[in-house]
Enzyme design. Structure first.
Site, mmCIF file in Angstrom:
data_model
loop_
_atom_site.group_PDB
_atom_site.id
_atom_site.type_symbol
_atom_site.label_atom_id
_atom_site.label_comp_id
_atom_site.label_asym_id
_atom_site.label_seq_id
_atom_site.Cartn_x
_atom_site.Cartn_y
_atom_site.Cartn_z
ATOM 1 C CG HIS A 120 17.946 10.586 49.225
ATOM 2 N ND1 HIS A 120 18.658 9.550 49.778
ATOM 3 C CD2 HIS A 120 18.766 11.680 49.271
ATOM 4 C CE1 HIS A 120 19.855 9.978 50.145
ATOM 5 N NE2 HIS A 120 19.953 11.265 49.840
ATOM 6 C CG HIS A 162 21.907 13.170 46.031
ATOM 7 N ND1 HIS A 162 22.896 12.229 46.210
ATOM 8 C CD2 HIS A 162 21.447 13.470 47.281
ATOM 9 C CE1 HIS A 162 23.028 11.970 47.499
ATOM 10 N NE2 HIS A 162 22.166 12.709 48.175
ATOM 11 C CD GLU A 163 18.533 15.794 48.202
ATOM 12 O OE1 GLU A 163 17.834 15.046 48.922
ATOM 13 O OE2 GLU A 163 19.708 16.098 48.476
ATOM 14 C CD GLU A 207 22.958 11.211 51.886
ATOM 15 O OE1 GLU A 207 23.061 11.716 50.749
ATOM 16 O OE2 GLU A 207 22.032 11.507 52.656
#
Length: 271
Positions: free
Chosen positions: A139, A135-136, A202
């Site tokens: 980003h 997930h990071e 997100e």
């Protein structure tokens, strides 16, 4: 035919905004980018150095090695997109573990990922931790930091003056915008224009992260358990979705279940 200064400024701003359009990986969502990749990397590095100067790094060699291992595998997947799904990033990836009981992780632009030890009881396994790291990394891959900063620039100076702000803000060598970068990554956002975009990012990072962890050899179905445990950990700490920078847990789980078939197409187990 002569144009007034306000009209010329508006036309210049519109041209700048159109020239700054980009598309997010996987989702294809249109993005406005008023920050160059080099500026983004430099400001991300400075913000990262500020964070590390205030946080206590973990001395648990096993945990730090695991975070780095997972990060490197997922970053390698990000740098080798199958079928040219996205443009390979040019980042100097770093993965640090901070000794902090808060269940948190974040990524600063340019591939600087920080994982708090407080999230480990929720992730539990290597694949579970890959959900968070994926997930990071997503980003960073989608340049969400630069996009949030661009949104904030427009919100602060107004769309009609964006062209002027570009030359004054991004084109110069002034680095006083590092605090703005930090604010754009979560602190100080306001309800209205900025927060809904943040929620969209997100959710986008969830979807991209599933594909990244699958490409790295981690089972994306682990995301269901991780976010169910996160929901349990958040019991009694509910924040209304429309006031949150993250999707509500129920929304997130429903979306992940919807996106899993897409991610599973890229999943090949690895030892």
């Amino acid at each position: 035919m002569r144009f007034g200064p306000r009209l010329l400024m508006a036309l210049g701003a519109a041209a700048s905004l159109l020239a700054a359009c980009d598309s997010a990986p996987i989702t294809g969502r249109s993005q406005m980018m008023l920050v160059s990749e080099s500026e983004e990397r430099q400001m991300g590095l400075q913000a990262y150095q500020q964070v590390l100067s205030k946080e206590a790094l973990s001395h648990d060699a096993q945990v730090t090695a695991l975070v780095d291992k997972i990060g490197r595998r997922i970053a390698a997947a990000a740098e080798r997109p199958p079928g040219e799904l996205w443009r390979a990033p040019r980042f100097r990836w770093e993965f640090k573990t901070v000794d902090n009981k808060e269940p948190n992780a974040f990524c600063l632009p340019g591939g600087k990922v920080v994982v708090y030890t407080g999230i480990l009881p929720i992730t539990r396994t290597e694949a579970g931790l890959a959900v968070v790291v994926g997930h990071e990394v997503a980003h960073a891959l989608a340049r969400h930091g630069a996009e949030r900063m661009s949104d904030q620039m427009v919100a602060q100076v107004g769309a009609t003056a964006a062209g002027v702000a570009l030359a004054a803000t991004v084109g110069g060598s002034n680095r006083r915008y590092v605090p703005m970068m930090m604010a754009a990554l979560g602190a100080g956002a306001t309800v209205g224009y900025l927060l809904p975009m943040s929620r969209a990012q997100e959710s986008e990072a969830d979807r991209i992260g599933l594909v990244l962890m699958a490409l790295a050899g981690y089972d994306p179905r682990e995301a269901i358990g991780v976010w169910e445990r996160m929901r349990a950990a958040n019991t009694g700490k509910h924040t209304a979705e429309w006031l949150s920078t993250h999707p509500a847990d129920s929304t997130r789980l429903a979306d992940i279940r919807h996106w899993l078939p897409e991610a599973m197409r890229y999943y090949r187990p690895r030892d």
